[in-house]
Design an enzyme around this catalytic site. Sequence first.
Site, PDB file in Angstrom:
ATOM      1  N   TRP A 176       0.827  -1.220   0.000  1.00 54.66           N
ATOM      2  CA  TRP A 176       0.000   0.000   0.000  1.00 54.66           C
ATOM      3  C   TRP A 176       0.852   1.257   0.000  1.00 54.66           C
ATOM      4  O   TRP A 176       0.379   2.348  -0.311  1.00 54.66           O
ATOM      5  CB  TRP A 176      -0.962  -0.006   1.197  1.00 54.66           C
TER       6      TRP A 176
ATOM      7  N   GLU B 259       0.321  -2.718  12.762  1.00 58.43           N
ATOM      8  CA  GLU B 259       0.421  -4.178  12.725  1.00 58.43           C
ATOM      9  C   GLU B 259       0.741  -4.801  14.081  1.00 58.43           C
ATOM     10  O   GLU B 259       0.884  -6.019  14.183  1.00 58.43           O
ATOM     11  CB  GLU B 259       1.474  -4.596  11.689  1.00 58.43           C
TER      12      GLU B 259
ATOM     13  N   LYS C 118       2.544   0.160  16.449  1.00 58.55           N
ATOM     14  CA  LYS C 118       3.746   0.167  15.638  1.00 58.55           C
ATOM     15  C   LYS C 118       3.831   1.478  14.867  1.00 58.55           C
ATOM     16  O   LYS C 118       4.896   2.048  14.695  1.00 58.55           O
ATOM     17  CB  LYS C 118       3.689  -1.018  14.673  1.00 58.55           C
TER      18      LYS C 118
END
Lengths: 759, 759
Positions: free
Chosen positions: A336, A476, A576
Amino acid sequence: MLNLSVLTDPGFCPHSLNKYPSIMACGNGFMGIRATHEEDYTQQTRGMYLAGLYHRAGHNESSELVNLPDITGIDVELDGENFTLLSGEILSWHRELAFANGELRRSVVWRSSQGRRYRLESRRFVSLDQLPLAAMQLSITPLDASSQVVLKTGIDATQTNSGRQHLDEISVRVFDPHYLQGVYETQDRAADVVISACCRLSMDSDSCFTAKNRSITVHHALNVTQGETVTLEKLVWLTHRRDRALSMETFARNALTELQACAAHGYAALLARSACVWDKVWHDSRVAVSSTEERDQMALDYAVWHLTAMTPAHDERSSIAAKGLTGEGYKGHIFWDTEIFLLPFHLFTRPQTARSLLRYRWLNLPGAREKARRNGWPGALFPWESAASGQEETPEFAAINIRTGVRQKVASALAEHHIVADIAWAVVAYWQATHDDAFMRNEGLTLLMETALFWMGRATKVNGRLEIHNVIGPDEYTEHVNNNAYTNYLAWHNVASARQFMSMFGREDAHFTENANRFLTHLWLPAANAEGVLPQDDSFMAKPTIDLSRYKEKAGKQTILLDYSRAEVNEMQILKQADVVMLNYLLPERFTPQQCVANLAYYEPRTIHDSSLSKAIHGIVFARCGDTERAYAFWRDGIAIDLGNDPHSSDEGIHAAATGAIWSGVIQGFAGVQIVAGELHLAPKLPAHWRKLTFPLRWRNASMRFTFENEVITIETSMPVTLTLWGKILSAAGRQNFAYKDFMTSVSGTATTERGHDA
Amino acid sequence: MLNLSVLTDPGFCPHSLNKYPSIMACGNGFMGIRATHEEDYTQQTRGMYLAGLYHRAGHNESSELVNLPDITGIDVELDGENFTLLSGEILSWHRELAFANGELRRSVVWRSSQGRRYRLESRRFVSLDQLPLAAMQLSITPLDASSQVVLKTGIDATQTNSGRQHLDEISVRVFDPHYLQGVYETQDRAADVVISACCRLSMDSDSCFTAKNRSITVHHALNVTQGETVTLEKLVWLTHRRDRALSMETFARNALTELQACAAHGYAALLARSACVWDKVWHDSRVAVSSTEERDQMALDYAVWHLTAMTPAHDERSSIAAKGLTGEGYKGHIFWDTEIFLLPFHLFTRPQTARSLLRYRWLNLPGAREKARRNGWPGALFPWESAASGQEETPEFAAINIRTGVRQKVASALAEHHIVADIAWAVVAYWQATHDDAFMRNEGLTLLMETALFWMGRATKVNGRLEIHNVIGPDEYTEHVNNNAYTNYLAWHNVASARQFMSMFGREDAHFTENANRFLTHLWLPAANAEGVLPQDDSFMAKPTIDLSRYKEKAGKQTILLDYSRAEVNEMQILKQADVVMLNYLLPERFTPQQCVANLAYYEPRTIHDSSLSKAIHGIVFARCGDTERAYAFWRDGIAIDLGNDPHSSDEGIHAAATGAIWSGVIQGFAGVQIVAGELHLAPKLPAHWRKLTFPLRWRNASMRFTFENEVITIETSMPVTLTLWGKILSAAGRQNFAYKDFMTSVSGTATTERGHDA
């Protein structure tokens, strides 16, 4: 004249032998060549890559960007001694990549361990004029005595991706008196690679060719008198193909003919031609800044350099790898990152390239449809990682846990579905910035509708509302959650955009519209609490927090995973990277400034920034919220991801997305460029270190140039434009200055107008 | 005590970084490990091989001996500086391979470029006691100050054969606190390899494991005080399999259990055990010589070392590669070298191994029958090159001609058929030396008959006589000739032996016998001319000659091919290697001494000795003809093939056949050992440089030891033997001395008898 930066390698150091080859890599979107030294070092990883050339090397392996046979290595023997900077003494050193013309240069004066001094100068570029062309020169001058010089170079197909071999050698040839050619085939026989090289020496020499063990080499031996300079010039023509329309012989012979035509011009003329094309790149996209910090301008030139070098603008069948064409990290796969971090630069400087990147997704719809179908959903589920084919390329299993022997399934491909909406977001942004109706009618609507269909099937009805379960957002460290705010809002935007553009382009479909309406009405959009904080997902706010400061100090190194398992991290408020903040960045009109501030305040302390994508987005949202100095600090941290002092930061390639973010941080952050309700908005606020900022910007048919200095905006535009400055409409034509004060107070002022220099 | 030689590497030199790794390689017939340094050098090729483990890496490739994941590399960082002998200064150096116990040792005092001194000592061996075991130690002593030492080692599967990858990584594991394991599979999924390593440090350290990019590594970081020594001990257990009887988990776990058992003993005890087995090797096969030239004894110990290390005595499914287990030359394939140059050593020292080597051929009869059938011939046509399967492994095409792009068919596999008769010759010699009737009854007769059938079908009837057309003899500079003397005589010997042994073992077959009789009667055996010279083939004697002296000066380098094409060389009297002389060597009873002398005189000036097999055979035949000094000169040239000064002579591995010839040159040359009419003959004549020669010799059930000194032969034998000394029968029992004069004169003397020390 543009006074472009020069990126320097401060000195030979065995520890940074893979950092500088990445950050100083040459490329043209077609190929990339790591900036390794001509001489070999055991810890130096050579690399040459072709955009879109992937291959799977065996069982248990993923498709990866093929590391091609090397053409940059030159064995140099000086009076019987192998030239290596590990021995002898370096008396002078200069190494630089000149962004202006794309030339990588090194000049070294070296004293051998026998005590003799030599000057070695090398230069290299990858042509932006003729994409298959790379050229290099190596000059040697004995300074103390006449010297016996031996040079060996050629095409070395012993090269691998960390031991994984992708190519079979089909043939190696020499053509008198200067040409070598190697023909290779991927082991799956799907693609051919032809590498042709022309090696010429400026003086007569004894020369011979050898072909052995996957290397074809020309050996030159000669005596060079003291003070005299011998120069080896090597031109390389690199081609590949997947079709077999021509016979291999014809394909290879054609390559040789092209190379011969180049050789007739020689290094300097070929460089000049390539520099002309770079000149246009700089004209169209350079961001100039007057800063007390020299590195700021360097970083901006560095970003535009790599954003150009990494992007396969010539080929809509390829997109941008996570490390560009500078290394093998993430196996050269496409994430992405392309749509969210890299597309904005192209959108606002060369929209045709943005279109090509979206065409890559459109061309790969079959794989995305197939992935959705296999998982029981309608529409298109784009792969989390993709390569040439559009199939899901995310490794099914993560690296083995060496303690337990267990390989965990990689969750991203299973649940990181926001990429679907990210692509839709990029389609909308592209149309807004270009009004390219032809694209929207052909590719755009299909992409919007297929992605919207996916979300409508993906949502689950729970107590009368639609929810999206079991996803991973950009963060994540938090896996398999329900109603991730980023995902739900982007999915809503995706479906709403599909409905809007289908209607706008007269493609309404009653069934689709009805379903879309139901989805948009019932999809649960996590609501901000009283302070304005959006919950990242259904379970996040109830999780415990811990002090993250020692992990934040080592941001990027994932040190949290040394102390906690992934499962444990998942059960705490640990990010994260930006997640709700990212949402605030992408859909600014959905959130109030107060909500953005509240979300920054809440989430930033809970974010380690272990992803290189995190700090830049925080910087932009801080800038938009008016905290320019905090934004500047984040932006500077973002620069340091590749340009900082960590000698191993970029061993496996530059951080492509972080490079896009250097540009975005300035344009979308400090200049405050946003697309709001389809229109261009500006809200400039320069960091205290900066006195002036200038950059070109494409908006629909207008080529503009903005300059911010002394509380005045100068706009130069190729045609009249209307935009919004701090909420006030501004119309500009030709070259005009606008004083900040006229827009920042509630009293509307009058713009000073002057004629543009080209008017 | 045997005072065994120590082979030394005189000093660190970048040019010989691949020579010493070959000649000092450790091995045990099961595995071989090149003697590369612990630290990496760009031009140093690491190599670890398992006998019989071959794989084909892709299209256009041949099966090759797989270069396994490396276990010898250790990255050493001393006070932040990578240890490499290219930088800093070498203050003292000693590197040796001790043949007595098989230990490879290096001791270096190094001054870093920062000016600090360190002592680094490493040692390594491959166990002859437990074949899958290799062990190494590295000790570091900071001499000037306390030092920060970082050591990284593990299992590195980025290793390739010149870029060709053969293995897929299946899993990598660590087992607390010291064990690492990598499990690999050949890409064709036919074989598994498990490498287990135990790494222990003599001091506490910070340590961690990483697994990335086909490498699993343990990192140790520690502070070592000045004068203190830290030692890293690494034990490796290497196994492979083709069957899948056990699950992979069990197979891997068993390997770990074996390694753990070794680790309980530690390096010194494991070395001592291995040394005991070496002790027996030396006892059974050492050739001791008192020479004015120190290198003579060295060469003999070197030969026995490598003849042991290269021979897969444990596995009759494997045979001896052309470079042993020391490098990748000839892709590890097996040639006639095994039967003609290597088998004699085993035959006369450990006949069980000779039997195993012949069993390899017997087990591979299906491939040989298939090759004969495919070519329209009966019987067995053994492949010119073979590997694990017994199929023809000779590449179909030679390396591409880089000028023309044409790949020529490799002629050896098509026409170098003498290998069939060479194998039959070895079967006969084996039986003669062992009287192993069981072998002859089972394997021997089958081999003799199948090979004989081949020749009977291969011959062509021309004007009433049988001829063998279109062959290549040992001299590969003369291709596609008719009635090559070597081939015809050996074929005759083959058929005659088959007939003889079938009769002897009561397996007469009337049809076969009749055909054999016809063949033996009618096969054309080129006749010697008046001077005693045998024509090499039908056309040879009519070809022109040229002066070969400048090519002979560079023997082994094939410089003739720089001036003449292969086709041109073929049309001249130019030999690559002994051909008729080789025939004289193999079938001594067929030729008179005068004929041998005449053939040497005629052919030697026409022989360039571009094959490493050539000079040694000349040496033996010169010795047999009484020209001991010329023989000695040739023998010394043979020693120099690997032990000479050429830094690149052995880059791709030692010359296995030449190593066998070092032994043969002494035993079959200077000691004059021959089998004539099935009986043992001796005719010793030592070179002037030699005072004394002692060696053990097995002959049937007797273990003998011969000593030649002062014109006296001392024979020590475990049981009474009868042999022929200079044509006179001699019977010996226990320990006896025989004066030369008693046998060289026409008057037969009486031997002095004394009791053997073991009587």
